[in-house]
Scaffold this motif. Structure first.
Motif, PDB file in Angstrom:
ATOM      1  N   THR A 249      53.540 -19.751  10.391  1.00  0.00           N
ATOM      2  CA  THR A 249      54.207 -20.756  11.224  1.00  0.00           C
ATOM      3  C   THR A 249      54.481 -22.013  10.425  1.00  0.00           C
ATOM      4  N   ALA A 250      53.527 -22.445   9.622  1.00  0.00           N
ATOM      5  CA  ALA A 250      53.716 -23.639   8.799  1.00  0.00           C
ATOM      6  C   ALA A 250      54.835 -23.430   7.784  1.00  0.00           C
ATOM      7  N   LYS A 251      54.896 -22.259   7.184  1.00  0.00           N
ATOM      8  CA  LYS A 251      55.974 -21.962   6.231  1.00  0.00           C
ATOM      9  C   LYS A 251      57.334 -22.016   6.920  1.00  0.00           C
ATOM     10  N   ILE A 252      57.404 -21.470   8.128  1.00  0.00           N
ATOM     11  CA  ILE A 252      58.668 -21.452   8.871  1.00  0.00           C
ATOM     12  C   ILE A 252      59.100 -22.864   9.228  1.00  0.00           C
ATOM     13  N   LYS A 253      58.169 -23.674   9.717  1.00  0.00           N
ATOM     14  CA  LYS A 253      58.499 -25.064  10.068  1.00  0.00           C
ATOM     15  C   LYS A 253      58.989 -25.832   8.857  1.00  0.00           C
ATOM     16  N   THR A 254      58.329 -25.644   7.720  1.00  0.00           N
ATOM     17  CA  THR A 254      58.735 -26.320   6.491  1.00  0.00           C
ATOM     18  C   THR A 254      60.138 -25.894   6.082  1.00  0.00           C
ATOM     19  N   ALA A 255      60.419 -24.606   6.151  1.00  0.00           N
ATOM     20  CA  ALA A 255      61.745 -24.113   5.775  1.00  0.00           C
ATOM     21  C   ALA A 255      62.824 -24.657   6.702  1.00  0.00           C
ATOM     22  N   LEU A 256      62.552 -24.725   8.000  1.00  0.00           N
ATOM     23  CA  LEU A 256      63.536 -25.245   8.949  1.00  0.00           C
ATOM     24  C   LEU A 256      63.798 -26.736   8.731  1.00  0.00           C
ATOM     25  N   MET A 257      62.738 -27.495   8.459  1.00  0.00           N
ATOM     26  CA  MET A 257      62.925 -28.929   8.235  1.00  0.00           C
ATOM     27  C   MET A 257      63.683 -29.208   6.941  1.00  0.00           C
ATOM     28  N   ALA A 258      63.516 -28.351   5.952  1.00  0.00           N
ATOM     29  CA  ALA A 258      64.154 -28.559   4.657  1.00  0.00           C
ATOM     30  C   ALA A 258      65.608 -28.091   4.628  1.00  0.00           C
ATOM     31  N   SER A 259      66.031 -27.312   5.594  1.00  0.00           N
ATOM     32  CA  SER A 259      67.384 -26.754   5.558  1.00  0.00           C
ATOM     33  C   SER A 259      68.402 -27.712   6.165  1.00  0.00           C
ATOM     34  N   ASP A 260      69.629 -27.585   5.683  1.00  0.00           N
ATOM     35  CA  ASP A 260      70.731 -28.409   6.189  1.00  0.00           C
ATOM     36  C   ASP A 260      71.365 -27.741   7.401  1.00  0.00           C
ATOM     37  N   GLY A 261      71.959 -28.539   8.262  1.00  0.00           N
ATOM     38  CA  GLY A 261      72.680 -28.014   9.405  1.00  0.00           C
ATOM     39  C   GLY A 261      71.823 -27.681  10.604  1.00  0.00           C
ATOM     40  N   ILE A 262      70.569 -28.082  10.568  1.00  0.00           N
ATOM     41  CA  ILE A 262      69.690 -27.807  11.713  1.00  0.00           C
ATOM     42  C   ILE A 262      69.087 -29.127  12.198  1.00  0.00           C
ATOM     43  N   ASP A 263      69.938 -30.079  12.517  1.00  0.00           N
ATOM     44  CA  ASP A 263      69.467 -31.357  13.049  1.00  0.00           C
ATOM     45  C   ASP A 263      69.340 -31.256  14.560  1.00  0.00           C
ATOM     46  N   ASN A 264      68.414 -32.023  15.114  1.00  0.00           N
ATOM     47  CA  ASN A 264      68.224 -32.091  16.568  1.00  0.00           C
ATOM     48  C   ASN A 264      67.902 -30.731  17.177  1.00  0.00           C
ATOM     49  N   LEU A 265      67.176 -29.921  16.431  1.00  0.00           N
ATOM     50  CA  LEU A 265      66.777 -28.602  16.917  1.00  0.00           C
ATOM     51  C   LEU A 265      65.420 -28.739  17.602  1.00  0.00           C
ATOM     52  N   ASP A 266      65.323 -28.276  18.821  1.00  0.00           N
ATOM     53  CA  ASP A 266      64.082 -28.371  19.604  1.00  0.00           C
ATOM     54  C   ASP A 266      63.581 -26.958  19.882  1.00  0.00           C
ATOM     55  N   ILE A 267      62.815 -26.397  18.923  1.00  0.00           N
ATOM     56  CA  ILE A 267      62.347 -25.027  19.103  1.00  0.00           C
ATOM     57  C   ILE A 267      60.847 -24.926  18.954  1.00  0.00           C
ATOM     58  N   ARG A 268      60.314 -23.867  19.524  1.00  0.00           N
ATOM     59  CA  ARG A 268      58.909 -23.516  19.380  1.00  0.00           C
ATOM     60  C   ARG A 268      58.849 -22.208  18.605  1.00  0.00           C
ATOM     61  N   ILE A 269      57.832 -22.099  17.782  1.00  0.00           N
ATOM     62  CA  ILE A 269      57.680 -20.931  16.923  1.00  0.00           C
ATOM     63  C   ILE A 269      56.372 -20.250  17.276  1.00  0.00           C
ATOM     64  N   ARG A 270      56.445 -18.972  17.598  1.00  0.00           N
ATOM     65  CA  ARG A 270      55.240 -18.176  17.852  1.00  0.00           C
ATOM     66  C   ARG A 270      55.245 -17.015  16.873  1.00  0.00           C
ATOM     67  N   THR A 271      54.114 -16.825  16.219  1.00  0.00           N
ATOM     68  CA  THR A 271      54.014 -15.725  15.262  1.00  0.00           C
ATOM     69  C   THR A 271      52.883 -14.790  15.669  1.00  0.00           C
ATOM     70  N   GLN A 272      53.137 -13.524  15.473  1.00  0.00           N
ATOM     71  CA  GLN A 272      52.117 -12.503  15.681  1.00  0.00           C
ATOM     72  C   GLN A 272      52.337 -11.475  14.585  1.00  0.00           C
ATOM     73  N   GLN A 273      51.423 -11.466  13.639  1.00  0.00           N
ATOM     74  CA  GLN A 273      51.535 -10.676  12.413  1.00  0.00           C
ATOM     75  C   GLN A 273      52.825 -11.073  11.709  1.00  0.00           C
ATOM     76  N   ASP A 274      53.779 -10.163  11.521  1.00  0.00           N
ATOM     77  CA  ASP A 274      55.014 -10.536  10.820  1.00  0.00           C
ATOM     78  C   ASP A 274      56.171 -10.765  11.793  1.00  0.00           C
ATOM     79  N   GLU A 275      55.891 -10.768  13.093  1.00  0.00           N
ATOM     80  CA  GLU A 275      56.914 -10.970  14.112  1.00  0.00           C
ATOM     81  C   GLU A 275      56.966 -12.440  14.514  1.00  0.00           C
TER      82      GLU A 275
END
Length: 114
Positions: free
Chosen positions: A49-75
């Motif tokens: 989850t931390a890796k995903i959040k970091t990748a989303l914050m670092a990417s361009d074109g995803i401003d003002n995105l309000d999402i929740r991330i749930r992980t279960q194993q690799d899903e």
């Protein structure tokens, strides 16, 4: 005089009651609710989850995105709101490129502005 002494003793007893209830705690003899190793260990999907959040914050074109991330194993399940379909597509693309992600479930909705 007797009424004054009784009143004084009654007041002292009321004031002393909280102090007597506190007592002295001996931390060494107190039971532990959970082993220390269980408290310090992180939930299984928190690293991904931390890796995903970091990748989303670092990417361009995803401003003002309000999402929740749930992980279960690799899903990974993404839910929440985005301003456009392009933001949804871009966020899914970014998440799929994160190491350890197998399947991405999209539940992101597009905000409707009126």
């Amino acid at each position: 005089m007797s009424a004054l002494v009784n009143r004084f003793l009654g007041t002292m007893a009321i004031c002393a009651l909280p102090a007597s209830l506190c007592g002295c705690n001996n931390a060494q003899s107190m039971p532990v609710a959970a082993p220390l190793s269980a408290i310090q260990s992180a939930p299984a999907g928190s690293g991904l989850t931390a890796k995903i959040k970091t990748a989303l914050m670092a990417s361009d074109g995803i401003d003002n995105l309000d999402i929740r991330i749930r992980t279960q194993q690799d899903e990974v399940m993404l839910s929440g709101f985005a301003d456009s379909r392009a933001q949804v597509d871009r966020s899914i693309e970014v998440v799929k490129r994160v190491a350890g992600v197998g399947r991405v479930i999209n539940r992101i909705r597009i905000r409707k502005f009126t």
